[in-house]
Design an enzyme around this catalytic site. Structure first.
Site, PDB file in Angstrom:
ATOM      1  N   CYS A 113      21.910  79.026  47.678  1.00 31.48           N
ATOM      2  CA  CYS A 113      20.510  78.495  47.149  1.00 31.48           C
ATOM      3  C   CYS A 113      19.614  79.403  47.314  1.00 31.48           C
ATOM      4  CB  CYS A 113      20.642  77.419  48.655  1.00 31.48           C
ATOM      5  SG  CYS A 113      18.831  76.154  47.732  1.00 31.48           S
ATOM      6  N   HIS A 155      24.508  69.384  44.283  1.00 26.83           N
ATOM      7  CA  HIS A 155      23.827  70.883  44.343  1.00 26.83           C
ATOM      8  C   HIS A 155      22.502  70.459  44.539  1.00 26.83           C
ATOM      9  CE1 HIS A 155      22.634  74.670  46.699  1.00 26.83           C
ATOM     10  NE2 HIS A 155      21.669  74.593  45.728  1.00 26.83           N
ATOM     11  N   GLU A 156      22.153  70.485  42.398  1.00 27.81           N
ATOM     12  CA  GLU A 156      20.979  70.782  42.412  1.00 27.81           C
ATOM     13  C   GLU A 156      19.760  69.712  42.294  1.00 27.81           C
ATOM     14  OE1 GLU A 156      19.724  73.297  41.830  1.00 27.81           O
ATOM     15  OE2 GLU A 156      21.474  74.763  41.563  1.00 27.81           O
ATOM     16  N   HIS A 159      18.515  68.670  45.158  1.00 30.68           N
ATOM     17  CA  HIS A 159      17.036  69.184  45.783  1.00 30.68           C
ATOM     18  C   HIS A 159      15.840  68.397  44.976  1.00 30.68           C
ATOM     19  CE1 HIS A 159      17.359  73.164  46.953  1.00 30.68           C
ATOM     20  NE2 HIS A 159      18.246  73.243  46.153  1.00 30.68           N
TER      21      HIS A 159
HETATM   22 NI    NI Z   1      19.180  75.284  45.809  1.00 29.06          NI
END
Ligand code: NI
Length: 191
Positions: A113, A155-156, A159
């Site tokens: 990341c 994953h995104e 966030h």
């Molecule tokens: Ni990331």
């Protein structure tokens, strides 16, 4: 063109839940996305979420290189998702995205990341998902994803809920410095 500063683990903007975008077609959102694309390209990432550039809004950009998707998903990829013939996903801008797992199956894979520099770790993610979002024209979109594509989206979108990949790890033994990964046989990973 503007390259934005990337927030790193420990900054509060990465730990909070980001706010929905009330007006996806607003010119300010278009400008933010343009700067996010510049920033992602400069940093060499595969995706970027707005909180990573200190903007607490539910906006994500990502793409998947065809060569990479094919390499990581092997030959069992069904091709019934949003990917092109080469298995890649073109640059996608997602506003207010939502994810729905398709089945309980998870698989572990390497992730890194831009907000957790120099490290990588093995993270379990749903293998198949459906995701929905609004695009920059204000139109609703829906896609099916699996394998690497599904991993990047999960994953995104994490966030946007203040979650970084180490929080998803089930075995911190695999949290390593990327520079030491040659000992693991150079695995491919999300970054
Ligand atoms: Ni990331």
């Amino acid at each position: 063109m503007a390259i934005l500063k990337i927030a790193r683990m420990g900054h509060p903007v990465l730990a909070r839940k980001a706010d929905p975008v009330p007006e996806p077609t607003h010119p300010e959102i278009r400008r933010l996305v343009r700067d996010m694309v510049d920033t992602m390209e400069d940093a060499g990432g595969t995706g970027l979420a707005a909180p990573q550039v200190h903007v607490p809004l539910r906006v994500v950009i990502f793409f998947v290189e065809g060569e990479r998707a094919a390499r990581e998903d092997g030959e069992d990829a069904t091709g019934e998702d949003a990917r092109g013939e080469d298995g890649g996903v073109p640059l996608t801008v997602m506003i207010n995205p939502e994810i729905e797992p398709l089945g309980p199956e998870q698989e572990a894979g390497w992730e890194a990341c831009l907000s957790v520099p120099e490290l990588a770790g093995q993270v379990p993610r749903y293998r198949r998902i459906r995701y929905r979002f609004t695009d920059l024209e204000g139109k609703p979109q829906e896609r099916i994803a699996e394998g690497f594509h599904a991993r990047v989206v999960q994953h995104e979108c994490d966030h946007l809920d203040g979650v970084l990949y180490p929080q998803r790890m089930t075995d911190l033994k695999s949290l390593v410095f990327s520079s030491e990964m040659r000992h693991q046989g150079q695995p491919e990973m999300v970054d």
